[in-house]
Design an enzyme around this catalytic site. Structure first.
Site, PDB file in Angstrom:
ATOM      1  N   SER A 160       0.825  -1.200   0.000  1.00 19.40           N
ATOM      2  CA  SER A 160       0.000   0.000   0.000  1.00 19.40           C
ATOM      3  C   SER A 160       0.864   1.256   0.000  1.00 19.40           C
ATOM      4  O   SER A 160       2.086   1.204   0.172  1.00 19.40           O
ATOM      5  CB  SER A 160      -0.909   0.013   1.232  1.00 19.40           C
ATOM      6  N   LYS A 161       0.202   2.398  -0.162  1.00 17.74           N
ATOM      7  CA  LYS A 161       0.909   3.681  -0.142  1.00 17.74           C
ATOM      8  C   LYS A 161       1.539   3.954   1.212  1.00 17.74           C
ATOM      9  O   LYS A 161       2.514   4.684   1.314  1.00 17.74           O
ATOM     10  CB  LYS A 161      -0.058   4.811  -0.500  1.00 17.74           C
ATOM     11  N   ARG A 162       0.991   3.369   2.251  1.00 14.68           N
ATOM     12  CA  ARG A 162       1.499   3.623   3.617  1.00 14.68           C
ATOM     13  C   ARG A 162       2.708   2.760   3.968  1.00 14.68           C
ATOM     14  O   ARG A 162       3.328   2.967   5.002  1.00 14.68           O
ATOM     15  CB  ARG A 162       0.379   3.385   4.628  1.00 14.68           C
TER      16      ARG A 162
END
Length: 529
Positions: free
Chosen positions: A276-278
């Site tokens: 994910s982006k995180r």
């Protein structure tokens, strides 16, 4: 039908590496078949729009070497290529679905829909043997073929009442009307046959009360009008495929419907779940192509470009996430990728991202670059250029010297950002000396020996001395005096570098030049005694 593909991101934040991979696979497929690559900005959700995101997407694709044939900047006969500039088009098609009996008006407010999720408005289950708790657990509200007759829409209300609400300007949305109990049979170029029954699908909103279409309507209408032949997108859009296929049927566009291919997820390096982006900076590696900074919040995230990756290595790494060339080859140029790529060799299951693999690919690409080209790249991209220019007295700013330095250190470079750490001593004399090395290498007689090295260097004629010139003179004296090699070479490296690192001592001396070598040795004698 000519091959026309599109990458259609939403400008809601930085472009994830998974998004770049989707763009890449579209690009490779298009170029393999002599087709057209389109960039369409899908900005219908104005509430999630993030300033600067659209420009970031374009810059990221350009850095990655993904060339756009038609788009916001490039233009084209099927524009505009920004959906917010096409909103007048979508109302016409939403009305057409209403007229053809494939969609309906829904006037339910958010509060009314939320009430349906509460106990007192849940319809009784047909299974009378369930307890109240069991019945509640089986309920998950969905605006679908089973519930729409209970809700506030043009299917359940008298025509006059609907007309009155419209006249009064009561907000409404347009929902797609799935047929009752119909099996939708679809073909995916990667996953094969996919079957879904309409009873399992909810009547998605196609047109919102703010006058903007949702992704589903705009996506299908634009793909049709732009004559898209293949829709290649991420696995997360697979649940939308039944609606999109049915929209083509509802509009009467089945004969020109594009072929679909849903790419596998990119998985985390360890554990479960997709990358994910995180996950990026938290796990110690970038997940974005270039650095990102939110103009409103100030939030920042690192990118592959600024982390010292070559775009060719980044693209090569992405291509191998989900696609298998069927050979042992791992290093591909863009031209080679285009020739080798096929959707038939894209897997169904998720592909695990390996940061170490990406690092080794980048190392391999750095080694492939010519020394002069790599030197120019390091300077032009800002990897240490200001400090290089500051070392003007020795002439190391010249291209030939830079090429020489690069040739000596690039084998130790995994990233472009490694250059300064591996080469700083070529551009500035040491101001401190590694304490452990000093204790080990600098003995009582070392200063005297280093003084003798200075004499030997001064006796060698000429200024442009080569490594071999230094080696011949110094090793001859070491042999003549019967001194251990380490007793001279270690303190000599300490004098020149200040630490136990760097390429061969004589190579370093050649690059530094005669006067700088003498100055550094003399400085070490003075400071270290």
């Amino acid at each position: 039908m000519s091959t026309r593909v599109r990458f259609a991101p939403s400008p809601t934040g930085p472009l994830h590496m998974g998004g770049v991979r989707t763009a890449l696979f579209n690009y490779l497929f298009a170029k393999k078949h002599g087709g057209t690559m389109i960039l369409r900005i899908e900005d219908t959700d104005q509430n999630r729009y993030v300033a600067g995101a659209e420009e970031y997407i374009m810059e990221s694709l350009a850095w990655s070497g993904i060339k756009i044939d038609e788009g916001v900047k490039e233009g084209g006969e099927y524009g505009p290529y920004r959906q917010s500039e096409r909103k007048e088009i979508y109302k016409e098609y939403a009305d057409r679905l209403i007229e053809n009996g494939w969609a309906y008006y829904a006037f339910d407010t958010a509060e009314e829909l939320n009430a349906w999720r509460e106990k007192d408005l849940r319809p009784k289950t047909e299974d009378q043997n369930l307890t109240e708790d069991e019945r509640l657990k089986t309920w998950k509200f969905s605006y679908d073929t089973g519930t729409r007759k209970y809700l506030k829409n043009s299917l359940s209300m008298p025509a006059k009442e609907v007309e009155q609400l419209m006249d009064e300007g009561v907000p409404y949305v347009v929902r797609f009307m799935f047929p009752l109990d119909e099996e939708i049979v679809m073909q995916d170029l990667i996953r094969g046959e996919v079957r879904v029954n309409t009873a399992a699908l909810d009547d998605k909103v196609l047109f919102k009360s703010d006058g903007m279409p949702t992704y589903h309507l705009a996506n299908v209408v634009d793909d049709h009008l732009m004559k898209i032949s293949h829709v290649i997108r991420g696995e997360e859009w697979l649940p939308s495929m039944p609606l999109h296929v049915m929209l083509y049927k509802a509009f009467g566009w089945t004969d020109t419907q594009p072929e679909f291919a849903h790419l596998p997820l990119i998985m985390k390096p360890v554990g479960k779940g997709k990358l994910s982006k995180r996950d990026g900076d938290k796990l110690g590696f970038p997940v974005f192509p270039i650095n990102w900074k939110n103009q409103e919040t100030g939030d920042e995230a690192s990118g592959y470009r600024e982390a010292g990756y070559l775009p060719e290595a980044f693209v090569n790494m992405l291509a191998l996430l989900g696609w298998n060339p069927g050979t042992e080859q791992e290093i591909f140029s863009m031209k080679q990728l285009i020739k080798a790529f096929s959707l038939e060799r894209v897997g169904k299951s998720g592909s695990r991202f390996d940061p170490e693999k990406s690092k080794s690919l980048n190392h391999a690409y750095i080694q492939k670059l010519g020394d002069a080209v790599l030197g120019w790249l390091l300077v032009s991209q800002g990897f240490g250029d200001s400090r290089i220019q500051g070392f003007g007295d020795s002439g190391l700013e010249s291209q030939s010297k830079m090429k020489q330095v690069v040739g000596l250190v690039k084998e130790r470079m995994n990233f472009l950002t490694d250059f300064w750490d591996q080469s700083y001593f070529f551009f500035e004399a040491p101001t401190v000396y590694d304490a452990k090395m000093v204790k080990k290498a600098w003995k009582e007689a070392t200063g005297e020996r280093m003084g003798k090295i200075i004499e030997i260097i001064r006796e060698v004629e000429g200024s442009g001395l080569k490594a071999q010139d230094y080696e011949d003179g110094i090793k001859a004296w070491i042999t003549e005096e019967d001194i251990g090699m380490g007793l001279v070479m270690n303190p000599l490296r300490l004098s020149l570098v200040g630490a136990p690192k760097g390429p061969g001592v004589f190579d370093i001396m050649e690059v530094l030049g005669k006067e700088e070598v003498i100055n550094r040795i003399q400085k070490a004698i003075t400071i270290l005694g």
